[in-house]
Design a protein around this motif. Structure first.
Motif, PDB file in Angstrom:
ATOM      1  N   ALA A 291      10.651  -6.682 -70.337  1.00 27.75           N
ATOM      2  CA  ALA A 291      11.161  -7.951 -69.808  1.00 27.75           C
ATOM      3  C   ALA A 291      12.413  -7.712 -68.962  1.00 27.75           C
ATOM      4  O   ALA A 291      12.603  -8.364 -67.928  1.00 27.75           O
ATOM      5  N   GLU A 292      13.281  -6.794 -69.373  1.00 33.54           N
ATOM      6  CA  GLU A 292      14.470  -6.473 -68.592  1.00 33.54           C
ATOM      7  C   GLU A 292      14.100  -5.898 -67.230  1.00 33.54           C
ATOM      8  O   GLU A 292      14.703  -6.243 -66.207  1.00 33.54           O
ATOM      9  N   ARG A 293      13.119  -5.001 -67.217  1.00 31.79           N
ATOM     10  CA  ARG A 293      12.693  -4.406 -65.940  1.00 31.79           C
ATOM     11  C   ARG A 293      12.115  -5.463 -65.016  1.00 31.79           C
ATOM     12  O   ARG A 293      12.398  -5.477 -63.811  1.00 31.79           O
ATOM     13  N   LEU A 294      11.323  -6.365 -65.574  1.00 30.20           N
ATOM     14  CA  LEU A 294      10.733  -7.432 -64.760  1.00 30.20           C
ATOM     15  C   LEU A 294      11.814  -8.374 -64.238  1.00 30.20           C
ATOM     16  O   LEU A 294      11.752  -8.842 -63.096  1.00 30.20           O
ATOM     17  N   GLU A 295      12.819  -8.659 -65.072  1.00 30.90           N
ATOM     18  CA  GLU A 295      13.927  -9.508 -64.652  1.00 30.90           C
ATOM     19  C   GLU A 295      14.685  -8.865 -63.490  1.00 30.90           C
ATOM     20  O   GLU A 295      15.041  -9.539 -62.515  1.00 30.90           O
ATOM     21  N   GLU A 296      14.912  -7.579 -63.585  1.00 29.55           N
ATOM     22  CA  GLU A 296      15.617  -6.881 -62.514  1.00 29.55           C
ATOM     23  C   GLU A 296      14.813  -6.922 -61.219  1.00 29.55           C
ATOM     24  O   GLU A 296      15.367  -7.176 -60.140  1.00 29.55           O
ATOM     25  N   GLU A 297      13.511  -6.679 -61.305  1.00 29.79           N
ATOM     26  CA  GLU A 297      12.660  -6.718 -60.111  1.00 29.79           C
ATOM     27  C   GLU A 297      12.653  -8.109 -59.490  1.00 29.79           C
ATOM     28  O   GLU A 297      12.711  -8.264 -58.265  1.00 29.79           O
ATOM     29  N   ARG A 298      12.595  -9.126 -60.349  1.00 23.12           N
ATOM     30  CA  ARG A 298      12.585 -10.510 -59.857  1.00 23.12           C
ATOM     31  C   ARG A 298      13.897 -10.847 -59.158  1.00 23.12           C
ATOM     32  O   ARG A 298      13.913 -11.494 -58.108  1.00 23.12           O
ATOM     33  N   GLU A 299      15.006 -10.397 -59.725  1.00 23.85           N
ATOM     34  CA  GLU A 299      16.302 -10.665 -59.111  1.00 23.85           C
ATOM     35  C   GLU A 299      16.442  -9.957 -57.759  1.00 23.85           C
ATOM     36  O   GLU A 299      16.924 -10.536 -56.790  1.00 23.85           O
ATOM     37  N   LEU A 300      16.000  -8.702 -57.696  1.00 23.78           N
ATOM     38  CA  LEU A 300      16.081  -7.955 -56.436  1.00 23.78           C
ATOM     39  C   LEU A 300      15.233  -8.616 -55.357  1.00 23.78           C
ATOM     40  O   LEU A 300      15.647  -8.731 -54.201  1.00 23.78           O
ATOM     41  N   GLN A 301      14.051  -9.069 -55.741  1.00 19.31           N
ATOM     42  CA  GLN A 301      13.156  -9.716 -54.788  1.00 19.31           C
ATOM     43  C   GLN A 301      13.741 -11.038 -54.294  1.00 19.31           C
ATOM     44  O   GLN A 301      13.717 -11.336 -53.093  1.00 19.31           O
ATOM     45  N   LEU A 302      14.282 -11.815 -55.212  1.00 16.27           N
ATOM     46  CA  LEU A 302      14.853 -13.109 -54.850  1.00 16.27           C
ATOM     47  C   LEU A 302      16.104 -12.925 -53.974  1.00 16.27           C
ATOM     48  O   LEU A 302      16.304 -13.658 -52.998  1.00 16.27           O
ATOM     49  N   THR A 303      16.933 -11.949 -54.313  1.00 11.74           N
ATOM     50  CA  THR A 303      18.119 -11.670 -53.514  1.00 11.74           C
ATOM     51  C   THR A 303      17.734 -11.280 -52.088  1.00 11.74           C
ATOM     52  O   THR A 303      18.324 -11.774 -51.119  1.00 11.74           O
ATOM     53  N   ALA A 304      16.743 -10.405 -51.962  1.00 10.25           N
ATOM     54  CA  ALA A 304      16.298  -9.975 -50.634  1.00 10.25           C
ATOM     55  C   ALA A 304      15.773 -11.158 -49.825  1.00 10.25           C
ATOM     56  O   ALA A 304      16.050 -11.284 -48.625  1.00 10.25           O
ATOM     57  N   GLU A 305      15.048 -12.045 -50.491  1.00  9.31           N
ATOM     58  CA  GLU A 305      14.486 -13.222 -49.807  1.00  9.31           C
ATOM     59  C   GLU A 305      15.586 -14.150 -49.300  1.00  9.31           C
ATOM     60  O   GLU A 305      15.569 -14.592 -48.143  1.00  9.31           O
ATOM     61  N   VAL A 306      16.578 -14.425 -50.156  1.00 11.30           N
ATOM     62  CA  VAL A 306      17.667 -15.321 -49.772  1.00 11.30           C
ATOM     63  C   VAL A 306      18.491 -14.729 -48.634  1.00 11.30           C
ATOM     64  O   VAL A 306      18.842 -15.427 -47.672  1.00 11.30           O
ATOM     65  N   TYR A 307      18.797 -13.454 -48.712  1.00 18.45           N
ATOM     66  CA  TYR A 307      19.600 -12.816 -47.664  1.00 18.45           C
ATOM     67  C   TYR A 307      18.842 -12.765 -46.339  1.00 18.45           C
ATOM     68  O   TYR A 307      19.441 -12.893 -45.270  1.00 18.45           O
ATOM     69  N   GLN A 308      17.545 -12.559 -46.425  1.00 13.32           N
ATOM     70  CA  GLN A 308      16.735 -12.534 -45.202  1.00 13.32           C
ATOM     71  C   GLN A 308      16.734 -13.904 -44.530  1.00 13.32           C
ATOM     72  O   GLN A 308      16.884 -14.009 -43.303  1.00 13.32           O
ATOM     73  N   LEU A 309      16.621 -14.958 -45.327  1.00 14.98           N
ATOM     74  CA  LEU A 309      16.666 -16.315 -44.773  1.00 14.98           C
ATOM     75  C   LEU A 309      18.046 -16.605 -44.174  1.00 14.98           C
ATOM     76  O   LEU A 309      18.155 -17.241 -43.121  1.00 14.98           O
ATOM     77  N   ARG A 310      19.102 -16.154 -44.846  1.00 15.48           N
ATOM     78  CA  ARG A 310      20.455 -16.341 -44.309  1.00 15.48           C
ATOM     79  C   ARG A 310      20.613 -15.650 -42.964  1.00 15.48           C
ATOM     80  O   ARG A 310      21.186 -16.214 -42.020  1.00 15.48           O
ATOM     81  N   ASP A 311      20.122 -14.433 -42.853  1.00 16.29           N
ATOM     82  CA  ASP A 311      20.290 -13.664 -41.622  1.00 16.29           C
ATOM     83  C   ASP A 311      19.453 -14.219 -40.470  1.00 16.29           C
ATOM     84  O   ASP A 311      19.686 -13.855 -39.311  1.00 16.29           O
ATOM     85  N   ARG A 312      18.514 -15.103 -40.799  1.00 19.60           N
ATOM     86  CA  ARG A 312      17.665 -15.711 -39.765  1.00 19.60           C
ATOM     87  C   ARG A 312      17.920 -17.211 -39.642  1.00 19.60           C
ATOM     88  O   ARG A 312      17.110 -17.933 -39.058  1.00 19.60           O
ATOM     89  N   MET A 313      19.041 -17.695 -40.161  1.00 15.36           N
ATOM     90  CA  MET A 313      19.222 -19.141 -40.270  1.00 15.36           C
ATOM     91  C   MET A 313      19.451 -19.829 -38.930  1.00 15.36           C
ATOM     92  O   MET A 313      19.502 -21.056 -38.869  1.00 15.36           O
ATOM     93  N   SER A 314      19.601 -19.050 -37.844  1.00 18.00           N
ATOM     94  CA  SER A 314      19.670 -19.683 -36.528  1.00 18.00           C
ATOM     95  C   SER A 314      18.344 -20.362 -36.195  1.00 18.00           C
ATOM     96  O   SER A 314      18.279 -21.287 -35.380  1.00 18.00           O
ATOM     97  N   ASN A 315      17.320 -19.906 -36.879  1.00 17.87           N
ATOM     98  CA  ASN A 315      16.010 -20.551 -36.770  1.00 17.87           C
ATOM     99  C   ASN A 315      15.994 -21.759 -37.709  1.00 17.87           C
ATOM    100  O   ASN A 315      16.296 -21.638 -38.899  1.00 17.87           O
ATOM    101  N   VAL A 316      15.656 -22.921 -37.176  1.00 15.93           N
ATOM    102  CA  VAL A 316      15.698 -24.170 -37.948  1.00 15.93           C
ATOM    103  C   VAL A 316      14.820 -24.092 -39.194  1.00 15.93           C
ATOM    104  O   VAL A 316      15.214 -24.524 -40.287  1.00 15.93           O
TER     105      VAL A 316
END
Length: 381
Positions: A291-316
């Motif tokens: 469960a800890e390993r899955l939690e870590e993977e989920r957090e890394l994936q979610l962090t990458a997704e949020v940062y990617q959206l932030r870096d592209r936020m000039s797009n509406v």
């Protein structure tokens, strides 16, 4: 840079013994001005039994915002009990390395000239960016006896082994939580990482005391201080009692394993060493580790997704998705009950806030205002 840092630490510790200056004992002194550089200041704590007739171990601390008192407050009780001088720089802060290295040189040299410091037992401590300063100073010299690293680890690439022991700490909601867990998992040289309920902040007073006790054991194992059988027995009894009251098998397994490691060579811990492997084979421990390993993977994936959206936020469209994602995470972060979802949401959001302070987009900053805790710059007061 390595030679420069090594030189500044060596030069600072090569000064004279205590000047005999009279300063209050057993209380925090908020502002001590460095004699050789009036622009440099630090907070100080001298234990109530301080005397210039013996050498003292010292902890030199670095806060990410130049608030030396915060560090001294955390370690004051342990310093009083175990006899340490504490100094927390009021100049070292996040930013260019030169600022913190100059602060370290000035504070270290001033403390050494004022007080009889034990040159074999000089420790560094830090929180967040200050922890990276503490680690860099230790890595770039042969003098630092150990590092207390709160909420951050190495200043650059991960090292599998270092010559000094490390006591790390992180809060359950700390955006650097996974970094400290990785340090605990992958570092081969002596270390211990304590986790507490909280966010990206200095460790609690009780955990700081655990850290100093652990560092005392390391000093006895390496010969930096004489062995104290009573102290060893007292710390062992405390650790065993804590292991026995752990609420789940995974935490108990980790406690027994650390006891066997920490006291090896100091006590016969064979009766404790066998307990961790037994627990490790249990189904509930295997499930918890998975469960800890899955939690870590989920957090890394979610962090990458949020940062990617932030870096592209000039797009509406991307900004709309970012706002939707942040809003959902905010709801999860405010849940009344602790859970994996709540911890992940808090870590991702505070990490996003910390990494986005230089972005001037007004609409994005308005979104970040919902993340910032009360009292933080830019957040609600």
């Amino acid at each position: 840079m390595r030679k420069h840092v090594s030189w500044l630490v060596v030069a600072a510790l090569a000064g004279a013994l205590a000047s005999g200056e009279s300063l209050p004992l057993g209380q925090i002194i908020d502002d001590v001005q460095c004699a050789a550089d009036a622009s440099q200041h630090y907070s100080l704590y001298l234990p109530s039994n301080f005397t210039p007739t013996r050498r003292w171990p010292v902890i030199l601390a670095y806060d990410a915002g130049g608030r030396g008192r915060r560090a001294v407050e955390r370690y004051k009780d342990a310093a009083e009990k175990y006899g340490y001088i504490l100094a927390g720089s009021n100049n070292s802060r996040n930013g260019p390395w030169e600022i913190s290295l100059n602060a370290a040189k000035a504070m270290t040299g001033d403390v050494d000239k004022r007080f009889p410091v034990d040159p074999k037992r000089v420790y560094t401590a830090g929180m967040s960016g200050g922890a990276r300063v503490a680690m860099k100073l230790a890595m770039d010299s042969n003098i630092i006896a150990g590092v207390f690293a709160s909420s951050a680890g190495f200043p650059d690439d991960f090292r599998e082994s270092v010559r000094f022991p490390i006591f790390g700490s992180a809060g359950t909601d700390d955006f650097n939580h996974q970094e400290m867990r990785a340090l605990d998992r992958d570092l081969k040289s002596p270390h211990r990482v304590g986790v507490f309920d909280g966010g990206h902040t200095w460790l609690p007073v009780e955990l700081a005391a655990d850290g100093v006790e652990w560092m005392e054991l390391q000093a006895m194992k390496s010969g930096l201080r004489s062995r104290d059988p009573k102290l060893i027995d007292d710390i062992l009894a405390k650790r065993v009692a804590r292991a026995e009251v752990q609420k789940n098998s995974l935490d108990q397994m980790r406690e027994w394993r650390s006891i066997a490691t920490d006291f090896q060579g100091l006590k016969d811990v064979s009766k404790f060493a066998g307990r961790a492997p037994v627990l490790e084979r249990q189904a509930d421990v295997k499930d918890a580790l998975k469960a800890e390993r899955l939690e870590e993977e989920r957090e890394l994936q979610l962090t990458a997704e949020v940062y990617q959206l932030r870096d592209r936020m000039s797009n509406v469209t991307s900004f709309a998705k970012l706002k939707e994602r942040v809003t959902k995470l905010l709801d999860q972060s405010k849940a009344a009950e602790d859970s994996s979802d709540r911890r992940i949401a808090r870590r991702v959001l505070t990490g996003l806030n910390a990494s986005s302070r230089s972005i001037r987009n007004p609409e994005f900053q308005e979104l970040l205002d919902q993340i910032r805790p009360p009292g933080q710059p830019g957040g609600p007061q």
